[in-house]
Write an enzyme that holds these catalytic residues in place. Structure first.
Site, mmCIF file in Angstrom:
data_model
loop_
_atom_site.group_PDB
_atom_site.id
_atom_site.type_symbol
_atom_site.label_atom_id
_atom_site.label_comp_id
_atom_site.label_asym_id
_atom_site.label_seq_id
_atom_site.Cartn_x
_atom_site.Cartn_y
_atom_site.Cartn_z
ATOM 1 N N MET A 175 -4.053 4.482 0.481
ATOM 2 C CA MET A 175 -4.610 5.014 1.724
ATOM 3 C C MET A 175 -5.707 6.043 1.465
ATOM 4 O O MET A 175 -6.546 6.276 2.320
ATOM 5 C CB MET A 175 -3.508 5.623 2.597
ATOM 6 N N VAL A 232 0.836 -1.205 0.000
ATOM 7 C CA VAL A 232 0.000 0.000 0.000
ATOM 8 C C VAL A 232 0.872 1.257 0.000
ATOM 9 O O VAL A 232 1.961 1.272 0.565
ATOM 10 C CB VAL A 232 -0.954 -0.013 1.234
ATOM 11 N N CYS A 233 0.365 2.307 -0.660
ATOM 12 C CA CYS A 233 0.983 3.632 -0.600
ATOM 13 C C CYS A 233 -0.155 4.637 -0.447
ATOM 14 O O CYS A 233 -1.225 4.295 0.041
ATOM 15 C CB CYS A 233 1.844 3.905 -1.836
ATOM 16 N N LYS A 234 0.049 5.867 -0.873
ATOM 17 C CA LYS A 234 -1.004 6.867 -0.708
ATOM 18 C C LYS A 234 -2.141 6.673 -1.711
ATOM 19 O O LYS A 234 -3.312 6.706 -1.342
ATOM 20 C CB LYS A 234 -0.413 8.275 -0.845
ATOM 21 N N GLY A 277 -1.699 4.367 -4.809
ATOM 22 C CA GLY A 277 -1.605 3.128 -5.575
ATOM 23 C C GLY A 277 -0.483 3.065 -6.593
ATOM 24 O O GLY A 277 -0.173 1.989 -7.101
#
Length: 100
Positions: free
Chosen positions: A90, A62-64, A66
């Site tokens: 996120m 996961v990141c902010k 995608g």
């Protein structure tokens, strides 16, 4: 590359499944909260921290939003890891957060 929606992740978290989540955001981003149980490995540090990961385990990355997690997935997949990108990151995640 495999991907999953945040609703699928939330269902699996609610079912208390053993999940291996890697958060590839930067330090200042994870300070605002992470998915409970996630391991923080900033994208740029993944190559030097590979030994912390188990090639036998499936990881959700996961990141902010995608994009960075998709890059991390591509790299980890090339190293033989079973990885799934969290679509929308996120920004789309609407579950509980854990703070460092």
């Amino acid at each position: 590359m495999k991907s999953m929606e945040t609703t699928q992740l939330l269902e699996r978290l609610d079912a208390n499944e053993d999940l291996y989540i890697i958060d590839v955001r930067e330090e200042d981003e994870v300070a605002h909260g992470m998915i409970p149980g996630a391991k923080h490995i900033a994208l740029g540090t993944i190559p030097e921290r590979l030994e912390e990961l188990d090639v036998e385990k499936p990881y959700i990355v996961v990141c902010k939003a995608g994009a960075r997690s998709a890059n991390a997935c591509a790299y980890l997949e090339a190293q033989g890891f079973d990885v799934t990108n969290l679509e929308g990151g996120m920004l789309a995640y609407d579950g509980e957060l854990e703070f460092k």
